[in-house]
Design an enzyme around this catalytic site. Structure first.
Site, PDB file in Angstrom:
ATOM      1  N   ASP A 314       0.822  -1.207   0.000  1.00  0.00           N
ATOM      2  CA  ASP A 314       0.000   0.000   0.000  1.00  0.00           C
ATOM      3  C   ASP A 314       0.861   1.265   0.000  1.00  0.00           C
ATOM      4  OD1 ASP A 314      -2.668   1.318   0.412  1.00  0.00           O
ATOM      5  OD2 ASP A 314      -1.703   1.978   2.268  1.00  0.00           O
ATOM      6  N   GLU A 367       1.225  -0.521  -5.130  1.00  0.00           N
ATOM      7  CA  GLU A 367       0.305   0.578  -5.392  1.00  0.00           C
ATOM      8  C   GLU A 367       1.167   1.846  -5.449  1.00  0.00           C
ATOM      9  OE1 GLU A 367      -3.325   3.240  -3.622  1.00  0.00           O
ATOM     10  OE2 GLU A 367      -1.807   2.357  -2.341  1.00  0.00           O
TER      11      GLU A 367
END
Length: 635
Positions: A314, A367
């Protein structure tokens, strides 16, 4: 004070590795471990707290008092406190009571705990990781399912809101998910599930992205073995499991990692590098060796003990840039005068090297929302070493295009074609994730223009275009049946909308797109290679039509894809083809079973000896409204 044995699980070599940032199995040493010492059963406790003056274990076995079980500090300047406490059992609650050298007294949850109390309670739980796995076939053959030249259609799931127990309006348990979710994902044909963070977190509105228990699946849904059971069942059904992993930041909750031993132990001491202004959270000190050991150990822990097949990392962009979400004067350039965080770059490379060196057939996915180069290139060639990267540019450009009324689309075709200029610079995953259906952005369905029929036709076209475009695929739960409302983490998906035929049509289209993706090698064998894609015509702006080919290893498997981005039916639409082969239509988003107008081509499409699009032959086809059709040579 009860006696705490000087028993240790650490060898001198363990300590050397820990100090060097190279100990990737720290969870086998730090934390709470059920052991037998001199014939007596109990628990070995250890914690890293170099700035502590004293450390005690407090728990339900000593009335939560800090004067009964004081740990011993190691002599080797590692900062590790440890000791064996007899007659402490599996299921016992505990914390570490830490007195800093400055006299500050805190009570901290165990950073390495395998199980935690259900929030809002904050104690750690003594636990073991014993489990009887039944997924040996999957694990043995995982590489055959999980390589980059295989179909990768990911269903992103937030466990707290996928489905609630109807009569009790409570969370489902891991065991219940193992029945309902596995059956649903199998029926829909997705190849992988990606779980939004399952590690323990205190605050539901964070969706799991503010972690305190990095080694513990959240107790909201049951025990650790329950989550193992869920993973096991997914594997037995032939479905891979990806976890969201959050090494980018952590919350300031008093029982968490922040200011752990009275010092900036896990977080960077300089707030310009150690505090995230957007998320009001702390940032790991990636230059500290022991912190690197903690994070890489955590990544490998999930792959080892929970048989996880991939980690989606993330907020990588927030880690890479020193000036991320900071104004001028709020950040300090690196030693070369640049904005890149050199410690982060080094850490991410080491993380990826450790993952791929220790586990076969797994993937890491970044990401990363900027144009940082070579994110999914090997470290030996100068890359960060990820297996894939989210294609955020494709997502933004495509959704912006689809939101436009069809009459204006001819002026914006470049929004769609631009992605082809860089699609093979990385191993891209195309994400329509949870971030696109929250905070007033509307659901994906309600971003589509037009009346009800056109909205659903546009959505079918969007999904068809996504599956035809090079790259892996990711779809957030609810999007597969066109949920009308924005996602609400506090309630179940709106499953009742499937009583409407249009919603069922979208669901059926996704099922068939997943089947098409898995059955047609041209859609996945070269999904990250330039040789897997060929334009036929990207210049028909007036009609808002795109046509291209997808290729696999065998050119006989090649597909022709034609997208009509308006509601006008195009009859006798001609495209060039290279070979004089009969074609057949193998997919069409306008079919009646999907809610379309059921305009189709003949069962056999014969080529003409009419050169077109710089090719020797051509075919004339019918393009249904707001549709994508897929053609293939008849065998």
């Amino acid at each position: 004070m009860n006696k705490v044995s000087t028993y240790s699980l650490f060898s001198d070599f363990d300590i050397q590795l820990f100090k060097a940032g190279k100990h990737y199995r720290l969870y086998e040493k730090l934390g709470a471990h059920l052991v037998e010492v001199d014939g007596q059963e109990g628990v070995y406790f250890s914690v890293w707290a170099p700035s502590a003056k004293s450390v005690s274990v407090i728990g339900d076995f000593n009335y939560w008092t800090s004067d009964k079980h004081k740990l011993n500090v190691r002599w080797d300047s590692s900062g590790i406190w440890e000791g064996f406490i007899p007659n402490v059992n599996k299921g016992s609650l505990y914390k570490f009571s830490i007195e800093s050298t400055a006299g500050l007294q805190t009570e901290k949850a165990d950073p390495f705990a395998f199980f935690c109390q259900k929030p809002s309670q904050t104690a750690s739980i003594v636990w073991s990781l014993e489990n009887q796995w039944n997924d040996s076939n999957w694990m043995h053959n995982r590489k055959l399912h999980n390589d980059l030249d295989k179909p990768y259609s990911v269903y992103e799931v937030h466990l707290g809101s996928w489905k609630r127990h109807g009569s009790e309006n409570r969370f489902l348990t891991y065991i219940e998910f193992a029945e309902d979710l596995v059956a649903y994902v199998s029926k829909m044909g997705f190849t992988h599930v990606e779980f939004m963070p399952v590690m323990e977190f205190p605050y539901d509105p964070s969706w799991g992205y503010q972690l305190v228990g990095y080694f513990a699946p959240t107790s909201r849904f049951g025990q650790p073995q329950g989550f193992m059971f869920l993973v096991d069942k997914l594997h037995q059904a032939g479905i891979g499991v990806i976890l969201d992993w959050v090494p980018s930041h952590f919350p300031e909750d008093p029982h968490g990692l922040g200011f752990f031993d009275g010092s900036n132990l896990y977080e960077h001491p300089d707030k310009r590098k150690g505090y995230h202004p957007d998320w009001k959270s702390l940032i790991f000190n990636y230059g500290r060796n022991e912190v690197r050991s903690f994070l890489i150990s955590n990544a490998l822990f999930w792959l080892q003990h929970y048989h996880i097949d991939g980690l989606r990392v993330d907020a990588v962009a927030s880690m890479l840039y020193l000036d991320y979400s900071r104004n001028e004067g709020e950040w300090e350039p690196n030693i070369y005068g640049g904005r890149e965080n050199l410690d982060t770059i080094s850490f991410l490379k080491e993380f990826n090297e450790a993952v791929y060196a220790n586990f076969e057939g797994v993937q890491t996915i970044a990401e990363e929302s900027t144009s940082y180069p070579m994110v999914s290139h090997p470290t030996f060639s100068g890359g960060l070493g990820f297996g894939m990267k989210w294609m955020m540019g494709w997502m933004h450009d495509t959704l912006n295009y689809f939101q436009k009324e069809t009459v204006y689309r001819k002026y914006h075709q470049d929004d769609l074609t631009f992605s082809m200029q860089y699609v093979f610079s990385e191993n891209f995953m195309l994400p329509l994730s949870h971030d696109e259906v929250v905070y007033g952005k509307k659901s994906i369905l309600n971003r589509m223009p037009g009346d009800e029929w056109q909205k659903f036709a546009n959505l079918r076209l969007l999904y068809g275009y996504m599956f035809a475009h090079p790259g892996a695929k990711l779809l957030f739960m609810g999007d597969e049946f066109a949920q009308s409302n924005e996602w609400n983490f506090e309630q179940s998906l709106d499953w009742h909308v499937l009583e409407n035929g249009y919603h069922k049509g979208i669901q059926k289209a996704i099922m068939d797109l997943n089947s098409l993706y898995k059955k047609q090698p041209a859609l996945y064998e070269k999904q990250f290679e330039a040789g897997g894609f060929e334009w036929i015509n990207y210049g028909d702006h007036d009609n808002a039509v795109l046509s291209f080919m997808r290729h696999g290893n065998n050119l006989d498997d090649s597909l022709i894809i034609i997208c009509n981005f308006t509601e006008v039916v195009r009859y006798d639409y001609r495209i060039g083809v290279s070979k004089e082969l009969q074609l057949k239509e193998i997919f069409n988003t306008d079919l009646e079973i999907y809610g379309g107008s059921n305009i189709q081509n003949a069962s056999t499409i014969n080529p003409d000896s009419i050169p077109y699009h710089d090719r020797n032959f051509s075919v004339a086809v019918t393009l249904p409204p707001l549709s994508i059709i897929v053609l293939k040579a008849k065998q």
